[in-house]
Design an enzyme around this catalytic site. Structure first.
Site, mmCIF file in Angstrom:
data_model
loop_
_atom_site.group_PDB
_atom_site.id
_atom_site.type_symbol
_atom_site.label_atom_id
_atom_site.label_comp_id
_atom_site.label_asym_id
_atom_site.label_seq_id
_atom_site.Cartn_x
_atom_site.Cartn_y
_atom_site.Cartn_z
ATOM 1 N N HIS A 386 46.655 40.985 49.829
ATOM 2 C CA HIS A 386 47.876 40.537 49.146
ATOM 3 C C HIS A 386 47.659 39.213 48.425
ATOM 4 C CE1 HIS A 386 51.807 38.495 48.929
ATOM 5 N NE2 HIS A 386 52.208 39.698 48.542
ATOM 6 N N CYS A 689 43.933 52.120 38.756
ATOM 7 C CA CYS A 689 44.743 50.903 38.833
ATOM 8 C C CYS A 689 44.330 50.014 39.999
ATOM 9 C CB CYS A 689 46.229 51.230 38.901
ATOM 10 S SG CYS A 689 46.676 52.196 40.336
HETATM 11 C C1 PEP Z 1 45.012 50.657 45.413
HETATM 12 O O1 PEP Z 1 45.018 51.043 46.583
HETATM 13 O O2 PEP Z 1 43.974 50.612 44.711
HETATM 14 C C2 PEP Z 1 46.264 50.197 44.785
HETATM 15 C C3 PEP Z 1 46.323 49.929 43.501
HETATM 16 O O3 PEP Z 1 47.323 50.047 45.610
HETATM 17 P P1 PEP Z 1 47.529 48.804 46.607
HETATM 18 O O4 PEP Z 1 46.495 47.779 46.300
HETATM 19 O O5 PEP Z 1 48.926 48.342 46.369
HETATM 20 O O6 PEP Z 1 47.346 49.470 47.944
#
Ligand code: PEP
Ligand code: MG
Length: 741
Positions: A386, A689
């Site tokens: 995070h 992403c």
């Molecule tokens: C991922 O898991 O790559 C993603 C984009 O989602 P998060 O980082 O919110 O788990």
């Protein structure tokens, strides 16, 4: 190294299994472990005594006939080099009969040694210039026994490595009587610069270089293009060599005319750098390599992961005396400010504008304070945690996974955080931010593979737009939710569905408008049960032993349908307002049934026209992608932060495992490649992403795989577009050339 054709000296290995068998057949395994049970390692006398007892048990043990014969046979065969092996059997016998046994280096390799996080380097024995069967067998026993020096026992207890889990292999390697020897680092150990390979070389055996008894030559080679960047030639007066009469290593003065000579020729420097590249590529981690030359031939005699932490800190500290902490480089900015230690959300208020927020790990509740901070330092977490994600988006410096920032740093202490290197300096340091490609003026480039942006924070919209992306490849709802200060489940429980829907709707509207008509992929909420406990009602969330694999993503939405329905409704209302650039994306999908059930909700809301996509974040979604496509979706997006975690079974937030966490791991890449192929068949758009989309190396691979778009962090968009542009040109050129052949 041998199996990838590196020039290693002839060698064989006595495996850890052989060591285990030795302990068992001599009936000393239990005795050793009993000796080391329940005593205070701080009591030095007792430590010494018990360690010695263990070593004596090994040194007086019998090596079984089978193993003994195998060792002697392998040793015997060592002197015959490969060219000779091609001669006839009788010629070989003659050669064998006439030759003498070779000198060997007997080296140990313990199973818990040379991890990137803990170098047990030098803990176990290496015996050089061993010759003769009996000497060899004794040296092997000595290596095994060295697993129980007082120092090694103490170190394991301190580092919580159970003795029972550590075993030892012995490598018998033909001794290289080196003319020149030294060390290669595949990352510059004093600056952490990955674009440089550093070679240190001295005359004679390598020991004088490794132990720092002479000042070696230093050559810096550019990794790209393998050109020599700099050469520092140092004078050497004395070298270490073997005296064949006494079998001892002796110091010999160097002839006057040789003292000032360059130790390695330029072509050997380049050749070593090339080998070093190959070794790093193989081990997928920066390496600290030992080499030697004999009769103009290069040999690699050892490699291990760079224990960057120790070395960089040591060297930097010597140079500057100011680095006080090191962790993972999580957001490439520099920030100087006063430390504010934040234990939990209740003391976020003390973080004022320009302070350095120091905490165990941030969560969405921290974002308010993170906005005021000039830099963020955490004890825990990796580069997709995070703190790392939000810092990059806010454009503040961030160092994560420091282990002990909250203990080491003092309240109000002035520090400088270098988020591009992962260093924290005492006081105000002047560090120049490295000029990245994306800071340079760039004429707008059109690429066939679209380059989008990840944009979660409403206030980051304008900055995101400036990068001229082709759309938003990921809008996480979590940040909008955190602004609302109430847990989604709580709204639904209290019958405040409309309020939740409005929160989401208002949170998305501006971004969707500003980007219109460029596509915006909104992801339904993906809340792990340990992340939002400080929001109102968050404390009622179930306590899970493994929230990463727990009730989050689409499985949560389908269990607590009110949440998913409210989010879908928000999107539908915006869609009806004319914001038809919005699509819905489902996180953490594992089955076509989840897509089917979600579609039912869209139907109930008369919202079937909103394009639906899924994130590929689990091996399950990879292997059932064909069924998911058949269920009817418009796009997929690789959430590589999770996909890497789930494919490799490596917790993305565990800073101790970051050395294994690699989005470019072939297992992850094969998943991606397979999904892209299937999606092409069904005309389903593909994108990424996860954080890996901002990695140039990954971007290039994805272009080759034929991905439709790449969504990068705001500060990486321009660079990734350049990379994509070049990769596409290269592919087109290759295709054209092939065509014309
Ligand atoms: C991922 O898991 O790559 C993603 C984009 O989602 P998060 O980082 O919110 O788990
Ligand atoms: Mg994810």
């Amino acid at each position: 190294m041998y199996s990838i054709d590196l020039p290693v000296p002839p060698a064989f290995v006595i495996t850890t299994q052989a060591y285990k068998n030795f302990l068992i057949s001599n009936n000393i395994m239990e005795k050793i472990y009993d000796e080391l049970k329940d005593f205070d390692v701080e009591n030095n006398e007792e430590l010494q005594r018990r360690a010695e007892n263990c070593r004596n048990l090994i040194l007086s043990g019998e090596i079984g006939e089978d193993l003994k014969n195998e060792i002697i046979e392998a040793y015997d065969a060592m002197n015959i080099n490969e060219d000779i092996l091609n001669v006839s059997k009788s010629a070989l016998d003659l050669i064998k009969a006439g030759r003498s046994l070779p000198y060997v280096a007997v080296r140990s390799s313990a199973t818990a040694e040379d991890l990137p996080t803990a170098s047990f380097a030098g803990q176990q024995a290496t015996i050089l210039n061993v010759k003769g069967n009996r000497n060899l067998l004794n040296a092997v026993r000595e290596c095994w026994a060295s697993l129980f020096t007082a120092r090694a026992v103490y170190y394991r207890v301190q580092n919580k490595f159970p003795h029972e889990k550590v075993f030892i292999a012995v490598i018998i390697q033909k001794q290289i009587q080196s003319t020149t020897a030294g060390v290669i680092f595949t990352v510059n150990p004093s600056t952490n610069d990955e674009s440089e390979i550093v070679i240190e070389a001295g005359f004679g055996l390598g020991e004088l270089v490794v132990t720092g008894q002479i000042t070696p030559d230093m050559y810096i080679v550019n990794r790209e293009g393998l050109t020599i960047k700099s050469k520092t030639v140092n004078e050497q007066d004395v070298k270490l060599i073997l005296d064949p009469n006494t079998n001892q290593n002796i110091r010999k003065p160097i002839e006057e005319e040789d003292k000032k000579k360059q130790k390695l020729q330029d072509y050997d420097i380049i050749k070593l750098a090339e080998l070093a590249n190959k070794i790093e590529e193989h081990y997928k981690f920066p390496q600290d390599i030992e080499f030697a030359t004999e009769n103009s031939k290069l040999y690699i005699v050892q490699t291990r992961a760079v224990t960057t932490l120790g070395k960089v800190e040591e060297i930097k500290e010597k140079e500057e005396g100011k680095i006080i902490l090191k962790g993972l480089a999580a957001s490439p900015h520099i920030g100087t400010g006063k430390v504010k230690l934040v234990e939990d959300v209740n003391n976020l208020d003390k973080v004022e504008k320009g302070d350095v927020l120091v905490t165990k790990m941030t969560n969405p509740d921290y974002v308010v304070a993170m906005r005021r901070a000039i830099a963020i330092i955490t004890d825990e977490g990796g580069i997709s945690s995070h703190a790392a994600i939000v810092s990059r988006e806010l454009g503040v410096a961030c160092v994560v996974g420091t282990h002990n920032a909250t203990q080491l740093l003092k309240e109000n202490q002035l520090v400088t955080v270098d988020g591009s290197k992962g260093f924290v300096y005492e006081g105000a340091e002047e560090i120049k931010e490295e000029l990245k490609e994306h800071y340079e003026p760039q004429t707008e480039i059109e690429t066939i593979t679209k380059v989008k942006v990840n944009c979660d924070l409403p206030e980051a919209v304008e900055n995101a737009l400036k990068q001229n992306p082709d759309g938003v490849g990921l809008l996480r709802l979590e940040f909008i939710i955190a602004e609302g200060k109430t847990h989604p489940a709580k709204y639904i429980k209290d019958g405040r569905d409309e309020e939740y829907k409005d929160l989401i709707k208002e949170g998305i509207r501006n971004l969707a408008k500003r980007f219109f008509p460029r596509p915006v992929w909104v992801r339904t909420s993906d809340i792990r049960t340990d992340e939002y406990r400080d929001l109102e009602g968050g404390e009622e969330e179930p306590k899970e032993s493994n929230p990463m694999l727990g009730l989050h993503g689409i499985r949560r939405g389908l269990k607590d349908k009110g949440i998913l329905r409210a989010e879908m409704k928000a999107i539908k209302e915006l869609y009806n307002e004319g914001l038809t650039n919005i699509s819905v994306m489902l996180p953490f999908v594992i089955s076509p049934e989840e897509v089917k059930e979600t579609k039912k909700i869209l139907q109930e809301l008369n919202a079937e026209n909103i394009p639906l996509g899924v994130m590929i974040e689990t091996p399950a979604s990879v292997w059932v992608i064909e069924d998911i496509c058949k269920e009817g979706i418009s796009f997929v997006s690789f959430g590589t932060n999770d996909l890497t975690q789930t494919v490799l079974a490596v917790d993305r937030n565990n800073e101790n495992l970051q050395y294994l966490y690699n989005e470019l791991n072939p297992a992850v890449l094969r998943c991606i490649n397979y999904v892209i192929k299937v999606c092409k068949k069904y005309n389903v758009e593909t994108s990424i992403c996860g954080q890996a989309g901002s990695n140039p190396e990954m971007a290039e691979i994805l272009v080759k795989f034929g991905i439709d778009s790449i969504s990068a962090n705001i500060d990486a968009v321009r660079n990734i577009r350049n990379i994509v542009n070049k990769a596409e040109k290269r592919l087109m050129l290759e295709a054209a050339r092939m065509h014309s052949e």
